[in-house]
Design a protein around this motif. Structure first.
Motif, PDB file in Angstrom:
ATOM      1  N   ASP A  18      42.536  10.805  39.529  1.00 50.98           N
ATOM      2  CA  ASP A  18      42.014   9.743  40.396  1.00 50.98           C
ATOM      3  C   ASP A  18      43.112   9.037  41.184  1.00 50.98           C
ATOM      4  O   ASP A  18      42.813   8.225  42.071  1.00 50.98           O
ATOM      5  N   ALA A  19      44.363   9.299  40.862  1.00 47.50           N
ATOM      6  CA  ALA A  19      45.469   8.639  41.552  1.00 47.50           C
ATOM      7  C   ALA A  19      45.809   9.380  42.840  1.00 47.50           C
ATOM      8  O   ALA A  19      45.927  10.606  42.841  1.00 47.50           O
ATOM      9  N   ARG A  20      45.950   8.637  43.914  1.00 50.21           N
ATOM     10  CA  ARG A  20      46.311   9.225  45.201  1.00 50.21           C
ATOM     11  C   ARG A  20      47.695   8.705  45.587  1.00 50.21           C
ATOM     12  O   ARG A  20      47.849   7.574  46.035  1.00 50.21           O
ATOM     13  N   VAL A  21      48.701   9.561  45.400  1.00 49.59           N
ATOM     14  CA  VAL A  21      50.079   9.176  45.689  1.00 49.59           C
ATOM     15  C   VAL A  21      50.631  10.112  46.755  1.00 49.59           C
ATOM     16  O   VAL A  21      50.743  11.319  46.518  1.00 49.59           O
ATOM     17  N   PRO A  22      50.959   9.609  47.940  1.00 54.77           N
ATOM     18  CA  PRO A  22      51.451  10.466  49.026  1.00 54.77           C
ATOM     19  C   PRO A  22      52.757  11.168  48.654  1.00 54.77           C
ATOM     20  O   PRO A  22      53.534  10.683  47.821  1.00 54.77           O
ATOM     21  N   ALA A  23      53.002  12.292  49.304  1.00 55.82           N
ATOM     22  CA  ALA A  23      54.192  13.087  49.009  1.00 55.82           C
ATOM     23  C   ALA A  23      55.472  12.324  49.298  1.00 55.82           C
ATOM     24  O   ALA A  23      56.464  12.460  48.561  1.00 55.82           O
ATOM     25  N   ASP A  24      55.491  11.495  50.364  1.00 54.41           N
ATOM     26  CA  ASP A  24      56.737  10.794  50.667  1.00 54.41           C
ATOM     27  C   ASP A  24      57.070   9.752  49.606  1.00 54.41           C
ATOM     28  O   ASP A  24      58.244   9.471  49.348  1.00 54.41           O
ATOM     29  N   VAL A  64      53.463   1.998  39.898  1.00 55.28           N
ATOM     30  CA  VAL A  64      52.848   2.042  41.231  1.00 55.28           C
ATOM     31  C   VAL A  64      51.341   2.244  41.114  1.00 55.28           C
ATOM     32  O   VAL A  64      50.546   1.555  41.765  1.00 55.28           O
ATOM     33  N   ILE A  65      50.940   3.184  40.266  1.00 50.37           N
ATOM     34  CA  ILE A  65      49.516   3.479  40.111  1.00 50.37           C
ATOM     35  C   ILE A  65      48.781   2.289  39.505  1.00 50.37           C
ATOM     36  O   ILE A  65      47.689   1.913  39.954  1.00 50.37           O
ATOM     37  N   ALA A  66      49.366   1.678  38.480  1.00 54.38           N
ATOM     38  CA  ALA A  66      48.718   0.545  37.824  1.00 54.38           C
ATOM     39  C   ALA A  66      48.546  -0.629  38.788  1.00 54.38           C
ATOM     40  O   ALA A  66      47.477  -1.250  38.845  1.00 54.38           O
ATOM     41  N   TYR A  67      49.583  -0.936  39.553  1.00 57.54           N
ATOM     42  CA  TYR A  67      49.492  -2.047  40.505  1.00 57.54           C
ATOM     43  C   TYR A  67      48.434  -1.769  41.570  1.00 57.54           C
ATOM     44  O   TYR A  67      47.697  -2.680  41.985  1.00 57.54           O
ATOM     45  N   ALA A  68      48.369  -0.512  42.016  1.00 63.30           N
ATOM     46  CA  ALA A  68      47.365  -0.163  43.023  1.00 63.30           C
ATOM     47  C   ALA A  68      45.957  -0.327  42.462  1.00 63.30           C
ATOM     48  O   ALA A  68      45.055  -0.836  43.139  1.00 63.30           O
ATOM     49  N   GLN A  69      45.755   0.085  41.211  1.00 64.57           N
ATOM     50  CA  GLN A  69      44.438  -0.038  40.591  1.00 64.57           C
ATOM     51  C   GLN A  69      44.061  -1.499  40.357  1.00 64.57           C
ATOM     52  O   GLN A  69      42.913  -1.892  40.535  1.00 64.57           O
ATOM     53  N   LEU A  70      45.038  -2.296  39.955  1.00 69.23           N
ATOM     54  CA  LEU A  70      44.755  -3.701  39.654  1.00 69.23           C
ATOM     55  C   LEU A  70      44.509  -4.527  40.914  1.00 69.23           C
ATOM     56  O   LEU A  70      43.766  -5.501  40.888  1.00 69.23           O
ATOM     57  N   THR A  71      45.167  -4.142  42.023  1.00 69.49           N
ATOM     58  CA  THR A  71      45.026  -4.916  43.263  1.00 69.49           C
ATOM     59  C   THR A  71      44.031  -4.304  44.243  1.00 69.49           C
ATOM     60  O   THR A  71      43.648  -4.952  45.214  1.00 69.49           O
ATOM     61  N   GLY A  72      43.631  -3.050  43.990  1.00 70.13           N
ATOM     62  CA  GLY A  72      42.708  -2.389  44.899  1.00 70.13           C
ATOM     63  C   GLY A  72      43.348  -1.908  46.184  1.00 70.13           C
ATOM     64  O   GLY A  72      42.649  -1.559  47.142  1.00 70.13           O
ATOM     65  N   GLN A  73      44.675  -1.836  46.235  1.00 64.51           N
ATOM     66  CA  GLN A  73      45.373  -1.394  47.437  1.00 64.51           C
ATOM     67  C   GLN A  73      45.646   0.105  47.391  1.00 64.51           C
ATOM     68  O   GLN A  73      45.746   0.705  46.320  1.00 64.51           O
ATOM     69  N   ALA A  74      45.773   0.691  48.592  1.00 59.77           N
ATOM     70  CA  ALA A  74      46.142   2.104  48.689  1.00 59.77           C
ATOM     71  C   ALA A  74      47.653   2.232  48.529  1.00 59.77           C
ATOM     72  O   ALA A  74      48.414   1.348  48.924  1.00 59.77           O
ATOM     73  N   ILE A  75      48.087   3.343  47.967  1.00 63.40           N
ATOM     74  CA  ILE A  75      49.516   3.575  47.771  1.00 63.40           C
ATOM     75  C   ILE A  75      50.093   4.223  49.020  1.00 63.40           C
ATOM     76  O   ILE A  75      49.632   5.267  49.469  1.00 63.40           O
TER      77      ILE A  75
END
Length: 452
Positions: free
Chosen positions: A299-305, A328-339
């Motif tokens: 479920d994690a979407r982390v760009p190649a760069d 990075v993944i946890a912060y994105a999930q907790l804040t609802g932001q895209a990585i």
């Protein structure tokens, strides 16, 4: 305040002191004590399954020891996810003995089963030249028949994968021998259990349990350095296991001969087996490890760069690399932001700054001249042609951003120019980055190559 609340307050304080404020605030501070009726059980809760799994993977043993010390009658600790609207997900971790299996794990017999991390298996271990010998030695140890060597001694720096291999050995061996008696423990836990057995005047049970193991895995041997009574018992334990031709795996942060404070006879026993080291992971391996970890996080979407950034900048050890990705993944999930790159840099600012290598003005001049097909002397010359002046301004801009040199020092490195010339160059490049895509792309590419 009841006994459980007082104990939990003490445990939290101990965790904060040992883990440090940053790690504690990020992962451990959200833990709460859940009210319960069973005096034999302590229930802890966290707000998300992701953080719950991380705490269980990294701190189950520590919580076990803490509660066992403060509340001896407690028999189990549960670590739950209690998010609003979600059904609780309960994972039971043993308190009396961290080497025992989790409460809901299947057991074919009454034989002791170690608490092995389910992530640490051979198929999840990414192999390259830095760890190939250790990997194949670990797999050979679990082959059918009498062990080809024992002990297997694995040594590597912190977070390089030796614990992963030890747990993988445990998983593979127990899959082939489900009724086997296997123990996986740290040397620190060995020492703690032995001291407790002596205090209880029950060393016989302790000796019988360890010396009867079909597979004995001891992690971080360096922690028994200087502990004479512990080393005496440790020597007799490994001697018994080896004499019975059973499987023994030991790990440490250095080779046997470099273990200061460890008795020579123990070092000799370790060196008599197969000694395999794991070197620090090179860039291709670090990048492959991140790709492998994402397979387990669909479920994690982390760009190649962003993955490239982590692999290039975090090179101390695998644990820090995976920890940065988890953060990075946890912060994105907790804040609802895209990585994306900006989010990763903002989230990992302190980590990236700590891992950043020192850039010199000479490196900047060399790379800029190569990028624009110039000679390094062109950047320090008096030439004012646009084909030279713009790259020179970019080089000055990068020198101001990526080094600690003062404006006069930067000016002197560019042909003895005045500090006002450097100020003008920095301001001009800042303006052009907003309007000129070629300039902005050049700065991004050069910055990435210099920092990585």
């Amino acid at each position: 305040m009841g006994e459980a609340e007082r104990a939990w307050a003490r445990v939290r304080q101990n965790l904060r002191e040992s883990a440090g404020a940053r790690l504690f605030d990020q992962w451990l501070k959200p833990i709460t004590l859940v009210a319960h009726d069973d005096p034999d059980t302590v229930r802890l809760a966290l707000p998300s399954a992701f953080v719950t799994n991380w705490v269980r993977s990294h701190y189950a043993d520590r919580l076990t020891l803490e509660f066992k010390t403060l509340m001896p009658r407690v028999r189990s600790v549960s670590i739950e996810t209690r998010a609003a609207g979600d059904a609780p997900i309960t994972i039971v971790a043993p308190v009396g003995d961290p080497t025992a299996p989790v409460a809901d794990a299947p057991r074919a017999t009454a034989a002791e089963r170690p608490s092995l991390d389910p992530r640490f298996t051979f198929d999840r271990f990414v192999v390259d030249s830095s760890n190939m010998v250790a990997f194949h030695a670990a797999k050979a140890l679990v082959e059918p028949g009498a062990p080809r060597f024992s002990p297997l001694f694995l040594h590597a720096g912190t977070g390089q994968g030796k614990t992963h291999l030890m747990h993988a050995i445990g998983h593979a061996y127990l899959a082939r021998h489900p009724q086997a008696h296997a123990i996986c423990m740290s040397a620190e836990r060995f020492m703690y259990d032995f001291v407790q057995a002596m205090r209880a005047r029950d060393t016989f049970a302790f000796k019988q349990r360890l010396r009867g193991a079909d597979l004995l895995l001891i992690d971080d041997l360096q922690f028994i350095a200087g502990k004479d009574s512990t080393q005496e018992e440790f020597f007799h334990t490994i001697n018994e296991v080896m004499s019975a031709n059973r499987r023994l795996v030991i790990s440490a942060d250095r080779c046997p001969q470099a273990l200061d404070g460890v008795e020579a006879r123990i070092v000799g026993r370790m060196a008599a087996g197969l000694v395999a080291d794991i070197k620090a992971p090179a860039l291709p391996l670090r990048r492959a490890i991140l790709d492998r970890k994402l397979i387990d996080l669909p479920d994690a979407r982390v760009p190649a760069d962003v993955l490239d950034l982590l692999a290039h900048r975090i090179h101390a050890n695998i644990r820090e690399l995976e920890g940065a990705l988890n953060r990075v993944i946890a912060y994105a999930q907790l804040t609802g932001q895209a990585i994306d790159m900006d989010f990763a840099v903002a989230t990992l600012g302190d980590v990236l700054r700590g891992a950043q290598r020192r850039v010199t003005i000479d490196e900047i001049q060399k790379l800029v001249s190569q990028h624009f097909d110039l000679k390094p002397l062109d950047l320090v010359s008096a030439r004012r042609a646009r084909a030279v002046a713009r790259p020179r301004q970019i080089a000055m801009y990068l020198a101001k951003r990526l080094t600690t040199r003062s404006l006069p020092e930067i000016g002197r490195k560019f042909g003895g120019r005045d500090h006002s010339t450097v100020i003008h160059a920095v301001r001009r490049i800042e303006e052009l980055r907003d309007t000129d895509r070629d300039v902005d792309d050049a700065v991004r590419v050069l910055t990435r190559e210099l920092e990585w």
